[in-house]
Design a protein around this motif. Sequence first.
Motif, PDB file in Angstrom:
ATOM      1  N   ALA A   1       4.151   1.788   2.442  1.00  0.00           N
ATOM      2  CA  ALA A   1       5.379   2.726   2.278  1.00  0.00           C
ATOM      3  C   ALA A   1       4.674   4.042   1.810  1.00  0.00           C
ATOM      4  O   ALA A   1       3.427   4.221   1.631  1.00  0.00           O
ATOM      5  CB  ALA A   1       5.975   2.269   0.853  1.00  0.00           C
ATOM      6  N   TYR A   2       5.487   4.853   1.811  1.00  0.00           N
ATOM      7  CA  TYR A   2       5.232   6.442   1.557  1.00  0.00           C
ATOM      8  C   TYR A   2       6.027   7.226   0.530  1.00  0.00           C
ATOM      9  O   TYR A   2       7.174   6.892   0.360  1.00  0.00           O
ATOM     10  CB  TYR A   2       5.251   7.372   2.805  1.00  0.00           C
ATOM     11  CG  TYR A   2       4.415   6.624   3.997  1.00  0.00           C
ATOM     12  CD1 TYR A   2       3.164   7.066   4.171  1.00  0.00           C
ATOM     13  CD2 TYR A   2       4.794   5.492   4.825  1.00  0.00           C
ATOM     14  CE1 TYR A   2       2.361   6.756   5.250  1.00  0.00           C
ATOM     15  CE2 TYR A   2       4.174   5.097   5.950  1.00  0.00           C
ATOM     16  CZ  TYR A   2       2.926   5.536   5.958  1.00  0.00           C
ATOM     17  OH  TYR A   2       1.972   5.168   7.115  1.00  0.00           O
TER      18      TYR A   2
ATOM     19  N   ALA B   1       1.702  -3.272  -6.215  1.00  0.00           N
ATOM     20  CA  ALA B   1       1.713  -2.205  -5.578  1.00  0.00           C
ATOM     21  C   ALA B   1       0.310  -1.441  -5.498  1.00  0.00           C
ATOM     22  O   ALA B   1      -0.255  -1.173  -6.660  1.00  0.00           O
ATOM     23  CB  ALA B   1       2.490  -1.144  -6.053  1.00  0.00           C
ATOM     24  N   LEU B   2      -0.247  -0.909  -4.667  1.00  0.00           N
ATOM     25  CA  LEU B   2      -1.760  -0.199  -4.641  1.00  0.00           C
ATOM     26  C   LEU B   2      -1.622   1.004  -4.232  1.00  0.00           C
ATOM     27  O   LEU B   2      -1.384   1.462  -2.812  1.00  0.00           O
ATOM     28  CB  LEU B   2      -2.727  -0.982  -3.626  1.00  0.00           C
ATOM     29  CG  LEU B   2      -4.300  -0.760  -3.896  1.00  0.00           C
ATOM     30  CD1 LEU B   2      -5.005  -1.951  -3.235  1.00  0.00           C
ATOM     31  CD2 LEU B   2      -4.743   0.610  -3.285  1.00  0.00           C
ATOM     32  N   PRO B   3      -1.811   2.209  -5.074  1.00  0.00           N
ATOM     33  CA  PRO B   3      -1.689   3.440  -4.767  1.00  0.00           C
ATOM     34  C   PRO B   3      -2.935   3.982  -3.787  1.00  0.00           C
ATOM     35  O   PRO B   3      -4.096   3.772  -4.113  1.00  0.00           O
ATOM     36  CB  PRO B   3      -1.978   4.277  -6.012  1.00  0.00           C
ATOM     37  CG  PRO B   3      -1.628   3.365  -7.035  1.00  0.00           C
ATOM     38  CD  PRO B   3      -1.931   1.900  -6.504  1.00  0.00           C
ATOM     39  N   LEU B   4      -2.713   4.265  -2.433  1.00  0.00           N
ATOM     40  CA  LEU B   4      -3.814   4.862  -1.516  1.00  0.00           C
ATOM     41  C   LEU B   4      -4.332   6.171  -1.946  1.00  0.00           C
ATOM     42  O   LEU B   4      -4.118   7.170  -1.272  1.00  0.00           O
ATOM     43  CB  LEU B   4      -3.079   4.794  -0.213  1.00  0.00           C
ATOM     44  CG  LEU B   4      -4.262   4.733   0.934  1.00  0.00           C
ATOM     45  CD1 LEU B   4      -5.283   3.642   0.974  1.00  0.00           C
ATOM     46  CD2 LEU B   4      -3.771   4.765   2.372  1.00  0.00           C
ATOM     47  N   LEU B   5      -4.982   6.352  -3.314  1.00  0.00           N
ATOM     48  CA  LEU B   5      -5.441   7.456  -3.749  1.00  0.00           C
ATOM     49  C   LEU B   5      -6.911   7.315  -4.296  1.00  0.00           C
ATOM     50  O   LEU B   5      -7.204   6.197  -4.847  1.00  0.00           O
ATOM     51  CB  LEU B   5      -4.248   7.951  -5.209  1.00  0.00           C
ATOM     52  CG  LEU B   5      -3.208   8.091  -4.744  1.00  0.00           C
ATOM     53  CD1 LEU B   5      -2.302   8.023  -6.158  1.00  0.00           C
ATOM     54  CD2 LEU B   5      -2.773   9.207  -3.916  1.00  0.00           C
TER      55      LEU B   5
ATOM     56  N   VAL C   1       0.707  -1.087   0.035  1.00  0.00           N
ATOM     57  CA  VAL C   1       0.061   0.036  -0.188  1.00  0.00           C
ATOM     58  C   VAL C   1       0.925   1.141   0.060  1.00  0.00           C
ATOM     59  O   VAL C   1       1.638   1.447   0.931  1.00  0.00           O
ATOM     60  CB  VAL C   1      -0.980  -0.127   1.199  1.00  0.00           C
ATOM     61  CG1 VAL C   1      -1.648   1.361   1.410  1.00  0.00           C
ATOM     62  CG2 VAL C   1      -1.996  -1.294   1.147  1.00  0.00           C
ATOM     63  N   ILE C   2       0.824   2.118  -1.057  1.00  0.00           N
ATOM     64  CA  ILE C   2       1.474   3.286  -0.976  1.00  0.00           C
ATOM     65  C   ILE C   2       0.696   4.619  -0.936  1.00  0.00           C
ATOM     66  O   ILE C   2      -0.074   4.803  -1.636  1.00  0.00           O
ATOM     67  CB  ILE C   2       2.309   3.276  -2.483  1.00  0.00           C
ATOM     68  CG1 ILE C   2       2.844   2.105  -2.995  1.00  0.00           C
ATOM     69  CG2 ILE C   2       3.115   4.800  -2.749  1.00  0.00           C
ATOM     70  CD1 ILE C   2       3.522   2.013  -4.260  1.00  0.00           C
ATOM     71  N   ALA C   3       1.012   5.097   0.171  1.00  0.00           N
ATOM     72  CA  ALA C   3       0.345   6.369   0.895  1.00  0.00           C
ATOM     73  C   ALA C   3       1.221   7.546   0.543  1.00  0.00           C
ATOM     74  O   ALA C   3       2.320   7.581   0.151  1.00  0.00           O
ATOM     75  CB  ALA C   3       0.050   6.143   2.204  1.00  0.00           C
ATOM     76  N   HIS C   4       0.558   8.643   0.265  1.00  0.00           N
ATOM     77  CA  HIS C   4       1.317   9.877   0.084  1.00  0.00           C
ATOM     78  C   HIS C   4       2.412  10.312   1.292  1.00  0.00           C
ATOM     79  O   HIS C   4       3.480  10.711   0.838  1.00  0.00           O
ATOM     80  CB  HIS C   4       0.296  11.177  -0.154  1.00  0.00           C
ATOM     81  CG  HIS C   4       0.917  12.187  -0.523  1.00  0.00           C
ATOM     82  ND1 HIS C   4       1.546  13.342   0.265  1.00  0.00           N
ATOM     83  CD2 HIS C   4       1.296  12.676  -1.750  1.00  0.00           C
ATOM     84  CE1 HIS C   4       2.269  14.210  -0.159  1.00  0.00           C
ATOM     85  NE2 HIS C   4       2.012  13.909  -1.516  1.00  0.00           N
TER      86      HIS C   4
END
Length: 260
Positions: A41-42, A67-71, A8-11
């Motif tokens: 990850a950020y 990879a999953l953009p947390l957007l 999970v990729i957060a800003h």
Amino acid sequence: MHRPVLLVIAHGSRDPRHAATVHALTRRVRALRPGLRVETAYLDFNAPTVPQVLSSLHFAGVREVIALPLLLTRAFHAKSDIPAVLAESAARLPGLSVRVAEVLGPSPLLVSALERRLTEAGLDLSSSARSTTGVVLASAGSTDPEAIAVIAEIAREWRHTGWCAVRPAFASAALPDVASAVRALRAEGVRRVAVAPYVIAPGRLPDRIAAGAEAAGADVLAGVLGAAPELARLLLRRYDEAFAAGTAAVSGLRPAALSA
């Protein structure tokens, strides 16, 4: 069956509430699917970074990652930042396959999460109450026309569920701002106005949404989406869609084109 690791990729944010909310959400995801390895990850401000997590996974023998953009929309971070950092990591880590899941929105699950937060804030969601209530759908904002158009379309579709009005508003980069949207609904004679933040975690822009709602005298301000169960289910849905999309490309990076 072996499943890839979910990254999970957060800003990221200087506001500690941001990372705390992201971790609460990923804990809920793990609880929904025991056995799935979920890492976070950020892009900025927080640790670990995307390259750090991918390097650690590669060192541990992991060779498949989704990879999953947390957007919530496909704006600059989804179109540029995240693909670039993933491609760089895939190029320097031999044998690592990274597939990219689609962003979270739009989705009926997000609308359900918005309504959950409105209910928690004390708003009556019955048909009679909806007919006299206007909602401001408050997004962080973007300079990307595609992202702005998506927010406007969500507002139009949500209006069809019985609200007397649903208007988009933005905390930055686009107009109207939240206070202006609230005042416009008042000027049209809307009896009750609620503000629903279409944002995942607390931070500077969500605080700006709250300030605009207060300044304009909104009757109800919902909380951010946060670790809503609908959001956790949506993360897993996007993961499953990316997994079903097939094997990663030879380059190690394959954006998955998925339905909302």
